[in-house]
Scaffold this motif. Structure first.
Motif, short mmCIF file in Angstrom:
data_model
loop_
_atom_site.label_atom_id
_atom_site.label_comp_id
_atom_site.label_asym_id
_atom_site.label_seq_id
_atom_site.Cartn_x
_atom_site.Cartn_y
_atom_site.Cartn_z
N HIS B 12 0.83 -1.21 0.00
CA HIS B 12 0.00 0.00 0.00
C HIS B 12 0.87 1.27 0.00
O HIS B 12 0.47 2.29 -0.53
CB HIS B 12 -1.00 -0.04 1.15
N TYR B 92 1.86 -5.74 -7.61
CA TYR B 92 1.57 -6.85 -6.70
C TYR B 92 2.64 -7.94 -6.84
O TYR B 92 3.16 -8.45 -5.85
CB TYR B 92 0.17 -7.42 -6.97
N GLU B 196 -13.02 -15.02 -10.07
CA GLU B 196 -14.06 -14.42 -9.23
C GLU B 196 -15.39 -15.16 -9.43
O GLU B 196 -16.08 -15.51 -8.47
CB GLU B 196 -14.21 -12.94 -9.61
N ASP B 201 -9.39 -19.66 -5.64
CA ASP B 201 -8.35 -18.82 -5.05
C ASP B 201 -7.27 -18.39 -6.04
O ASP B 201 -6.84 -17.25 -6.05
CB ASP B 201 -7.67 -19.55 -3.89
N SER B 375 -9.41 -10.80 -9.76
CA SER B 375 -9.59 -9.36 -9.96
C SER B 375 -11.08 -9.05 -9.79
O SER B 375 -11.91 -9.65 -10.49
CB SER B 375 -9.24 -8.97 -11.41
N VAL B 376 -11.42 -8.11 -8.91
CA VAL B 376 -12.83 -7.76 -8.72
C VAL B 376 -13.39 -7.20 -10.03
O VAL B 376 -12.80 -6.29 -10.63
CB VAL B 376 -12.99 -6.75 -7.57
N PHE B 386 -9.06 -3.76 -8.85
CA PHE B 386 -9.03 -4.06 -7.42
C PHE B 386 -8.89 -5.55 -7.14
O PHE B 386 -9.50 -6.39 -7.81
CB PHE B 386 -10.30 -3.53 -6.72
N SER B 387 -8.07 -5.89 -6.15
CA SER B 387 -8.04 -7.24 -5.58
C SER B 387 -7.98 -7.06 -4.07
O SER B 387 -7.42 -6.08 -3.57
CB SER B 387 -6.80 -8.01 -6.06
N THR B 388 -8.55 -8.00 -3.34
CA THR B 388 -8.62 -7.84 -1.88
C THR B 388 -7.29 -8.19 -1.21
O THR B 388 -6.49 -8.97 -1.75
CB THR B 388 -9.70 -8.78 -1.28
N ASP B 389 -7.08 -7.61 -0.02
CA ASP B 389 -5.89 -7.96 0.77
C ASP B 389 -5.86 -9.47 1.01
O ASP B 389 -4.80 -10.10 0.96
CB ASP B 389 -5.94 -7.24 2.13
N GLU B 390 -7.02 -10.06 1.28
CA GLU B 390 -7.09 -11.49 1.58
C GLU B 390 -6.58 -12.32 0.39
O GLU B 390 -5.79 -13.24 0.57
CB GLU B 390 -8.55 -11.84 1.89
N ASP B 391 -7.04 -11.96 -0.82
CA ASP B 391 -6.58 -12.70 -2.00
C ASP B 391 -5.09 -12.47 -2.24
O ASP B 391 -4.37 -13.38 -2.68
CB ASP B 391 -7.39 -12.28 -3.24
#
Lengths: 416, 416
Positions: B12, B92, B196, B201, B375-376, B386-391
């Motif tokens: 970040h 990333y 998605e 995963d 990817s969202v 956007f991709s989540t922190d979790e992913d």
């Protein structure tokens, strides 16, 4: 050297400033090359002991003051060009104006004629072309009070440089007031093929076309060309391309050549080979001798654009811009020009102008008259633009005759 | 701070360098902001007492050398972005690579694991995006011997600045040799919506699509929009707009999503609102999992373009450009990645990549493997990516497992 030869020498010299490889000129408003031709213009008057004024929007006025305190007839055009433009558009009118003034001055100095009722100023109007800074016809429109000075100084080019800064950079952000004007004369190439086709020496412009622009912004969504399914795309460039074709097609709703239209400027963002465009900005230009036709075409385009936005899930913003109504040139000026041409043993016909000209702006302010000489093949705004020396010299004589009459008060005093 | 938190903090933070107003990043290759993120990358290794090499095309390699003289497994991606691009594409993979390396290094330093068979280099490849300098995937392709170094250094952006000068200006025209490579691993966001949609995963990339570009130049004749009859015009922008729509339309000749195509770059000359365009340059991009489909689409476009040129009296030059064949990733690497993911209790499926990636270039040189995280909405090359922190954290674990195996020689030694 004869007076005609002196004119041609200056004309062909000026065309070397910003000359391109293919006989054109690239001398956009307030660029370094525009600065060069402006210094040449100023030097020409200074060599003759004449003052040059530069006003706050960069218009230049070379003054021949034979009668102290008397107001001025203006004669001129513009020395800026389109990118890869021609040698004739604008420059011909300025340099013809310079030589008309010099010839009249010589006659007065030699005692062959008396000082006329009015003085004469030769003008180089700033940014007639509008290629770098929109709108076009900028300097003369500010002079005529049609555009607001500060607003025009703030206009920026595509690189974000303002008119104010660009003029200051080349040393032509002036502070003089322009001369008090009582009339305006301008000669220009036709940029069409009527005179050539009919074998006529000179056109006398009796009115300008109705013109308007549409400022169009197409907003899609930026995405990866190589990783976004076709069905998920909102491609601003696809939408913009449809609009370019609509603008072309709408002319077919009307009689042949009753409407001319085009998109000449189109900018893609972000403009990367592998990114679906986020935004496209384009400018459509609509012109007709009949305002009703432009209005109908505009409405057709707005309806089709609305349907396109809905179909392709785009946001399309359209704004009217640079609307210029039909302007008639005063009949007294048209008739005066016709009689001058006839007196020289030359032929003329009345013509309209589809294009904007400085005279169209001046015509809202003072009695104005405009002449055209033939353009080979009618082409303009390109390197191939051409008019013959012979036609230019005929035009010079006609302009001189017209200016002489106007200096004596004819036509000019009608409007006072 | 946990290892995952340390990774997210760095991720970040890097996204603040060149951050845009809408959560995106604009950090095009060899711009000042690319220089800033490169200095951050180099500083991260230097803070850990590690060397950073910069090669002649600006690729950066941060070295973890646990076994002197041993060759390197490479892990990484790219820190450059599209104009108004996303935070995830490229960054990333680089930052995940940095933290995989740091975690393994910590374990070795703590005596929790032995120094592996190979050393590890974390790579920031130069100009993967190709937004400013075409072609894309430039740095890794030079490293893999697919593109010629001098030719790439001479590539210019739209302002005429060369890669050589741009890299020198930001201080990253290096002179180091890159490390000796024995394998390559990369993780990236999917830039599509398969993972998605299916709730999986990780994607394991088994092959890249066939892609090619067409470089298209449309030549008309420059003329005045307000003074040229419609019938006399040879408008390059009208022709180019037809081509943009043809490129879109050709996808409909094939099953849905079998072909993706687009025009993302289009430049108009002279691009003035009142001048009919003389020249338009555009780049079309064609991609498919089946090379035959691209060939058919290309032929359809060539035929239609030829007919268009004849109809509108234009000259249209078309050149093939940036042709990239299908490349399969080695099955051993795909199976290794699948077993690593399974061992972590995560799910995976095999996917193809429509987009070019540095791994596609490296895969021609050394055993290479590539992973995707979801990817969202599948969007990419835009601020909304956007991709989540979790992913991202799941992907980090999978990449670490894969790299550990490769450092021990698994899959890598198959190709030696």
């Amino acid at each position: 050297m004869s007076q005609d030869a002196a004119f041609l020498t200056d004309f062909h010299h000026a065309a070397t400033i910003g000359a391109t490889d293919n006989d054109g000129v690239d001398r956009q408003a307030a660029t370094d090359l525009d600065g060069d031709v402006r210094r040449w213009f100023a030097g020409w008057f200074q060599d003759r002991g004449r003052r040059v004024l530069v006003d706050e929007i960069g218009n230049m006025f070379g003054l021949f003051e034979w009668r102290e305190g008397a107001p001025f007839v203006l004669v001129g055009s513009h020395l800026d060009t389109q990118p890869l433009g021609g040698r004739f558009d604008g420059s011909y009118g300025v340099i013809a104006g310079m030589h008309v003034a010099a010839q009249i001055d010589e006659a007065i100095t030699a005692g062959d004629q008396e000082a006329p009722r009015y003085n004469l100023a030769v003008v180089n109007w700033f940014n007639e072309e509008g290629a770098r800074f929109a709108p076009s016809v900028m300097g003369s429109s500010v002079f005529a009070g049609l555009f607001e000075l500060e607003q025009m100084l703030d206009v920026q080019d595509l690189e974000g440089v303002s008119v104010r800064k660009a003029l200051a950079d080349i040393g032509f952000l002036g502070s003089d007031d322009g001369p008090e004007a009582v009339g305006y004369a301008e000669i220009h190439i036709e940029q069409g093929r009527i005179l050539e086709r009919e074998g006529i020496d000179l056109g006398v412009v009796d009115r300008s076309w109705y013109t308007q622009k549409l400022d169009i912004e197409v907003l899609g969504e930026q995405s990866h060309t190589g990783a976004t399914a076709m069905a998920d795309r909102r491609d601003a460039l696809v939408g913009a391309s449809e609009i370019v074709l609509m603008v072309r097609q709408v002319t077919q709703d009307f009689p042949e050549e009753a409407l001319v239209s085009s998109v000449g400027q189109l900018v893609v963002e972000p403009n990367s080979p592998i990114v679906v465009a986020r935004r496209v900005h384009l400018v459509a230009d609509l012109r007709s001798g009949d305002p009703e036709i432009v209005q109908q075409a505009r409405q057709t385009l707005l309806d089709k654009i609305e349907a396109l936005a809905a179909r392709d899930n785009l946001v399309i913003n359209v704004k009217d811009f640079d609307v210029r109504p039909i302007r008639h040139f005063p009949t007294a000026g048209v008739e005066l020009a016709e009689s001058v041409v006839e007196g020289l043993g030359l032929t003329s016909r009345r013509v309209q102008t589809m294009a904007g000209h400085d005279s169209v702006a001046l015509n809202t302010m003072v009695p104005s008259a405009m002449l055209f000489i033939p353009s080979v093949d009618g082409v303009s705004h390109c390197e191939r633009e051409f008019s013959t020396d012979e036609d230019m010299v005929k035009g010079l004589a006609a302009l001189k005759g017209l200016v002489q009459e106007m200096l004596s008060g004819k036509f000019v005093d009608d409007g006072r």
